[in-house]
Design a protein around this motif. Structure first.
Motif, PDB file in Angstrom:
ATOM      1  N   SER A 486       0.884  -1.163   0.000  1.00  8.18           N
ATOM      2  CA  SER A 486       0.000   0.000   0.000  1.00  8.18           C
ATOM      3  C   SER A 486       0.917   1.206   0.000  1.00  8.18           C
ATOM      4  O   SER A 486       1.715   1.379   0.937  1.00  8.18           O
ATOM      5  CB  SER A 486      -0.900   0.011   1.237  1.00  8.18           C
ATOM      6  N   VAL A 487       0.860   2.029  -1.048  1.00  7.87           N
ATOM      7  CA  VAL A 487       1.843   3.105  -1.181  1.00  7.87           C
ATOM      8  C   VAL A 487       1.677   4.210  -0.147  1.00  7.87           C
ATOM      9  O   VAL A 487       2.526   5.102  -0.067  1.00  7.87           O
ATOM     10  CB  VAL A 487       1.839   3.701  -2.609  1.00  7.87           C
ATOM     11  N   VAL A 488       0.600   4.188   0.637  1.00  5.97           N
ATOM     12  CA  VAL A 488       0.501   5.146   1.743  1.00  5.97           C
ATOM     13  C   VAL A 488       1.254   4.633   2.974  1.00  5.97           C
ATOM     14  O   VAL A 488       1.415   5.363   3.947  1.00  5.97           O
ATOM     15  CB  VAL A 488      -0.971   5.441   2.114  1.00  5.97           C
ATOM     16  N   ASP A 489       1.728   3.384   2.920  1.00  7.75           N
ATOM     17  CA  ASP A 489       2.553   2.810   3.985  1.00  7.75           C
ATOM     18  C   ASP A 489       4.001   3.183   3.689  1.00  7.75           C
ATOM     19  O   ASP A 489       4.654   2.593   2.824  1.00  7.75           O
ATOM     20  CB  ASP A 489       2.375   1.293   4.012  1.00  7.75           C
ATOM     21  N   THR A 490       4.527   4.175   4.410  1.00  5.68           N
ATOM     22  CA  THR A 490       5.840   4.736   4.080  1.00  5.68           C
ATOM     23  C   THR A 490       6.965   3.717   4.227  1.00  5.68           C
ATOM     24  O   THR A 490       7.813   3.580   3.331  1.00  5.68           O
ATOM     25  CB  THR A 490       6.126   5.961   4.974  1.00  5.68           C
ATOM     26  N   LYS A 491       7.007   2.972   5.333  1.00  7.81           N
ATOM     27  CA  LYS A 491       8.109   2.032   5.553  1.00  7.81           C
ATOM     28  C   LYS A 491       8.149   0.954   4.480  1.00  7.81           C
ATOM     29  O   LYS A 491       9.201   0.651   3.906  1.00  7.81           O
ATOM     30  CB  LYS A 491       7.993   1.406   6.945  1.00  7.81           C
ATOM     31  N   ALA A 492       6.999   0.345   4.202  1.00  2.00           N
ATOM     32  CA  ALA A 492       6.952  -0.729   3.208  1.00  2.00           C
ATOM     33  C   ALA A 492       7.307  -0.223   1.822  1.00  2.00           C
ATOM     34  O   ALA A 492       8.062  -0.860   1.076  1.00  2.00           O
ATOM     35  CB  ALA A 492       5.560  -1.372   3.199  1.00  2.00           C
ATOM     36  N   THR A 493       6.770   0.957   1.456  1.00  2.00           N
ATOM     37  CA  THR A 493       7.020   1.492   0.114  1.00  2.00           C
ATOM     38  C   THR A 493       8.472   1.909  -0.053  1.00  2.00           C
ATOM     39  O   THR A 493       9.064   1.701  -1.121  1.00  2.00           O
ATOM     40  CB  THR A 493       6.089   2.685  -0.160  1.00  2.00           C
ATOM     41  N   GLN A 494       9.090   2.468   0.982  1.00  2.00           N
ATOM     42  CA  GLN A 494      10.479   2.881   0.853  1.00  2.00           C
ATOM     43  C   GLN A 494      11.422   1.686   0.777  1.00  2.00           C
ATOM     44  O   GLN A 494      12.492   1.775   0.162  1.00  2.00           O
ATOM     45  CB  GLN A 494      10.855   3.828   1.991  1.00  2.00           C
ATOM     46  N   ARG A 495      11.045   0.558   1.362  1.00  2.00           N
ATOM     47  CA  ARG A 495      11.819  -0.679   1.154  1.00  2.00           C
ATOM     48  C   ARG A 495      11.781  -1.079  -0.312  1.00  2.00           C
ATOM     49  O   ARG A 495      12.789  -1.501  -0.892  1.00  2.00           O
ATOM     50  CB  ARG A 495      11.287  -1.801   2.042  1.00  2.00           C
ATOM     51  N   ILE A 496      10.601  -0.959  -0.928  1.00  3.14           N
ATOM     52  CA  ILE A 496      10.448  -1.298  -2.345  1.00  3.14           C
ATOM     53  C   ILE A 496      11.260  -0.338  -3.218  1.00  3.14           C
ATOM     54  O   ILE A 496      11.927  -0.749  -4.171  1.00  3.14           O
ATOM     55  CB  ILE A 496       8.961  -1.287  -2.742  1.00  3.14           C
ATOM     56  N   ILE A 497      11.229   0.966  -2.881  1.00  7.24           N
ATOM     57  CA  ILE A 497      12.013   1.946  -3.626  1.00  7.24           C
ATOM     58  C   ILE A 497      13.499   1.594  -3.535  1.00  7.24           C
ATOM     59  O   ILE A 497      14.246   1.701  -4.516  1.00  7.24           O
ATOM     60  CB  ILE A 497      11.749   3.369  -3.096  1.00  7.24           C
ATOM     61  N   GLY A 498      13.941   1.156  -2.351  1.00  6.89           N
ATOM     62  CA  GLY A 498      15.331   0.712  -2.194  1.00  6.89           C
ATOM     63  C   GLY A 498      15.643  -0.474  -3.084  1.00  6.89           C
ATOM     64  O   GLY A 498      16.734  -0.560  -3.673  1.00  6.89           O
ATOM     65  N   ASN A 499      14.699  -1.412  -3.213  1.00  7.76           N
ATOM     66  CA  ASN A 499      14.900  -2.560  -4.096  1.00  7.76           C
ATOM     67  C   ASN A 499      14.998  -2.125  -5.555  1.00  7.76           C
ATOM     68  O   ASN A 499      15.805  -2.663  -6.327  1.00  7.76           O
ATOM     69  CB  ASN A 499      13.744  -3.562  -3.927  1.00  7.76           C
ATOM     70  N   VAL A 500      14.156  -1.148  -5.951  1.00 10.21           N
ATOM     71  CA  VAL A 500      14.215  -0.621  -7.319  1.00 10.21           C
ATOM     72  C   VAL A 500      15.574   0.025  -7.573  1.00 10.21           C
ATOM     73  O   VAL A 500      16.211  -0.195  -8.617  1.00 10.21           O
ATOM     74  CB  VAL A 500      13.081   0.405  -7.556  1.00 10.21           C
ATOM     75  N   ARG A 501      16.045   0.801  -6.601  1.00 10.61           N
ATOM     76  CA  ARG A 501      17.365   1.445  -6.719  1.00 10.61           C
ATOM     77  C   ARG A 501      18.469   0.395  -6.910  1.00 10.61           C
ATOM     78  O   ARG A 501      19.322   0.523  -7.791  1.00 10.61           O
ATOM     79  CB  ARG A 501      17.628   2.261  -5.458  1.00 10.61           C
ATOM     80  N   ASP A 502      18.430  -0.667  -6.111  1.00 18.26           N
ATOM     81  CA  ASP A 502      19.457  -1.704  -6.210  1.00 18.26           C
ATOM     82  C   ASP A 502      19.385  -2.458  -7.528  1.00 18.26           C
ATOM     83  O   ASP A 502      20.420  -2.841  -8.089  1.00 18.26           O
ATOM     84  CB  ASP A 502      19.333  -2.675  -5.035  1.00 18.26           C
ATOM     85  N   SER A 503      18.166  -2.696  -8.023  1.00 18.30           N
ATOM     86  CA  SER A 503      18.033  -3.407  -9.299  1.00 18.30           C
ATOM     87  C   SER A 503      18.579  -2.565 -10.449  1.00 18.30           C
ATOM     88  O   SER A 503      19.195  -3.093 -11.382  1.00 18.30           O
ATOM     89  CB  SER A 503      16.568  -3.775  -9.557  1.00 18.30           C
ATOM     90  N   ILE A 504      18.388  -1.237 -10.380  1.00 14.93           N
ATOM     91  CA  ILE A 504      18.955  -0.354 -11.398  1.00 14.93           C
ATOM     92  C   ILE A 504      20.480  -0.370 -11.315  1.00 14.93           C
ATOM     93  O   ILE A 504      21.179  -0.383 -12.330  1.00 14.93           O
ATOM     94  CB  ILE A 504      18.409   1.075 -11.231  1.00 14.93           C
ATOM     95  N   PHE A 505      21.027  -0.394 -10.093  1.00 15.43           N
ATOM     96  CA  PHE A 505      22.477  -0.453  -9.913  1.00 15.43           C
ATOM     97  C   PHE A 505      23.038  -1.750 -10.505  1.00 15.43           C
ATOM     98  O   PHE A 505      24.091  -1.740 -11.161  1.00 15.43           O
ATOM     99  CB  PHE A 505      22.806  -0.350  -8.426  1.00 15.43           C
ATOM    100  N   ARG A 506      22.329  -2.864 -10.295  1.00 20.87           N
ATOM    101  CA  ARG A 506      22.784  -4.134 -10.890  1.00 20.87           C
ATOM    102  C   ARG A 506      22.786  -4.047 -12.407  1.00 20.87           C
ATOM    103  O   ARG A 506      23.661  -4.595 -13.082  1.00 20.87           O
ATOM    104  CB  ARG A 506      21.884  -5.285 -10.421  1.00 20.87           C
ATOM    105  N   GLY A 507      21.791  -3.321 -12.950  1.00 26.13           N
ATOM    106  CA  GLY A 507      21.753  -3.132 -14.396  1.00 26.13           C
ATOM    107  C   GLY A 507      22.955  -2.359 -14.902  1.00 26.13           C
ATOM    108  O   GLY A 507      23.516  -2.665 -15.957  1.00 26.13           O
TER     109      GLY A 507
END
Length: 515
Positions: A486-507
């Motif tokens: 749920s994107v209004v859940d800050t902690k959960a969503t920011q973990r996902i944003i961190g995963n997106v950041r790491d996946s881009i770095f792997r790319g």
């Protein structure tokens, strides 16, 4: 004999550019000024070209990220989470403009509630429920035949039994008449209460169009739907500018510290008189709003799904005493829940630290209504990653612009055309709430069949469908990461944003042949 100079007097160009012998002092001054100005312009062009080359060189390392999905899927809320994570000060600067949005959300929700009550004559007629359901099912089948499972007509056995199995005696008839009379009296009293609330709330409801004009700049969009207003990129500043058009700005005592001035924008910005007046009306009408929100007829219409409210409506109406306070300042949670529809494409720039290296991210938030999706096309070519947001709670909802299309079906069709890197299954909290209330998925998604109607079964069913679409249409061989949140859940969503950041770095590492 000395060789002739490169700029000898015999050179025709030099002769042509040579000032005339009759040149006056004023003409000489004008000529020298024109030559100096031409030189300045030439040097400025050279400098601009150099800066452009540097910018393009730097931009090669920038990340371009697209947020895609249908309208009301949660894209703009996810953008706010990026902003909160990587540029929190900018959210503070915008805080005063979000007050206008929140007031609009509340007033627009109240207007919707009162309009729906008026449709049902301000009463909840239980006796007509079966008749209403039959009509609703019939109309739904005509409009949405492919999206909803065929439903059996309500049983009429009880109705038939009351006729066949003997006639009631006179005492029972008298009791029934008395009960009907009491019910009618109760409904009349309830309708009178709502009529009085409508009258007392009318000055507040009248601000709906004024708030919409303040946000949109007076520009209306055909078919804007229940959101009521569309805004373009930069609406926060324009909202303040619209207010400044009617009042003189308060200038800070000292402008020497520009950075401090920007950070205190929300405090130094003059208050919009129209928004202040809306706040006073909210405070004056607080008890009436609470009475309307808790009224049995309103609750009954919500339970029977005759009145459908968005999650942001309930969020603010439940906490109206806080929002209606004279000292109210929107919290971060309020801003995340506030709803306003995006028109066009809005670019947001963040500096993101990826394992010690600062990388500029360009995040593009797009309007998701069908009529706006053509504007996405130019942004696909050089995108590093695409986040597709799908609202899994919308299995019982239909597109505002096409009432025949189920929103889950539309998300799948849209995902088929895009096949993104990251799939965000949003609004899982609302999905749980709907399932816990007894809402059946198979009533709206026929292919769900007789599966268990629990949360895990439903989310895995939707996940399997999106993965199947990705496998069949992944021509660019993009790697897909799926997340439920749920994107209004800050902690959960920011973990996902961190995963997106790491996946881009792997790319990046893969493209450099480092992994």
């Amino acid at each position: 004999m000395r060789s002739p100079s490169l700029y000898s007097q015999d050179d025709p160009i030099t002769a042509a550019m040579k000032p005339p012998l009759t040149e006056t002092e004023a003409e000489r001054s004008a000529r020298l000024y024109a030559e100096a100005e031409a030189k300045r312009i030439s040097e400025q062009i050279d400098e601009d070209l150099r800066e452009e080359r540097e910018r393009l060189k730097k931009k090669k390392g920038d990340v371009k990220l697209l947020l895609l999905g249908q309208a009301e899927s949660g894209k703009s809320t996810l953008q706010k989470q990026f902003q909160l994570m990587y540029k929190p000060n900018s959210l503070d600067q915008e805080r005063s403009s979000w007050k206008t949005v929140i007031y609009f959300n509340i007033v627009h929700s109240l207007k919707h509630i009162l309009n729906t009550l008026e449709t049902w004559d301000d009463v909840l007629d239980d006796d007509a429920e079966a008749h209403d359901d039959i009509q609703s099912i019939s109309a739904t089948k005509k409009l949405r035949g492919n999206g909803i499972a065929d439903q059996p007509s309500p049983s009429t056995s009880l109705m038939d039994g009351s006729v066949i199995h003997g006639s009631p005696n006179s005492v029972a008839r008298s009791e029934a008449d008395g009960s009907a009379s009491h019910s009618t009296s109760s409904k009349d009293s309830s309708a009178l209460q709502i009529a009085n609330l409508r009258r007392r709330l009318s000055p507040l409801i009248a601000t709906d169009s004024q708030l919409a004009d303040r946000l949109s700049g007076g520009i209306s969009v055909s078919g804007s739907g229940k959101g009521g207003v569309y805004v373009r990129s930069g609406w926060q500043a324009r909202t303040i500018e619209n207010a400044l058009g009617k009042i003189k700005p308060k200038r800070p005592a000292s402008a020497t510290n520009d950075k401090r001035g920007r950070e205190s924008l929300s405090q130094d910005t003059p208050l919009d008189p129209m928004v202040q007046e809306t706040g006073r009306l909210l405070e004056a009408c607080e008890e009436d709003i609470q009475e309307l929100w808790s009224h049995p007829t309103v609750k009954g219409l919500i339970t029977k799904r005759r009145l459908k409210l968005d999650e942001w409506s309930e969020f603010f109406l439940r906490d109206i005493s806080r929002v209606a306070s004279p000292e109210y300042v929107p919290t971060t949670d309020d801003i995340l829940h506030a709803r306003i529809q995006t028109m066009g494409v809005a670019e947001h720039i963040f500096d993101v630290n990826i394992h010690g290296k600062s990388v500029t991210w360009h995040l593009f938030d797009v309007g998701g209504a069908r009529g706006q999706r053509h504007s996405w096309v130019p942004y696909f070519d050089d995108a590093n990653a695409i986040i597709f947001v799908a609202p899994v709670s919308a299995f019982d909802q239909y597109l505002e612009e096409d009432p025949r299309t189920n929103r889950i079906d539309d998300s799948l069709q849209l995902f088929t055309q895009i096949c993104s890197n990251a799939l965000l299954k949003n609004k899982t909290d609302l999905l749980r709430s709907k399932l816990d209330s007894g809402l059946k998925v198979r009533k709206y998604i026929t292919s769900f069949g007789e599966r268990h109607n629990d949360y895990e079964t439903v989310v895995q069913y939707f996940r399997a469908h999106f993965l199947q679409v990705h496998r069949r249409n992944n021509e660019n061989r993009r790697v897909l990461y799926t997340h439920f949140t749920s994107v209004v859940d800050t902690k959960a969503t920011q973990r996902i944003i961190g995963n997106v950041r790491d996946s881009i770095f792997r790319g990046y590492l893969q493209s450099a042949a480092l992994v």
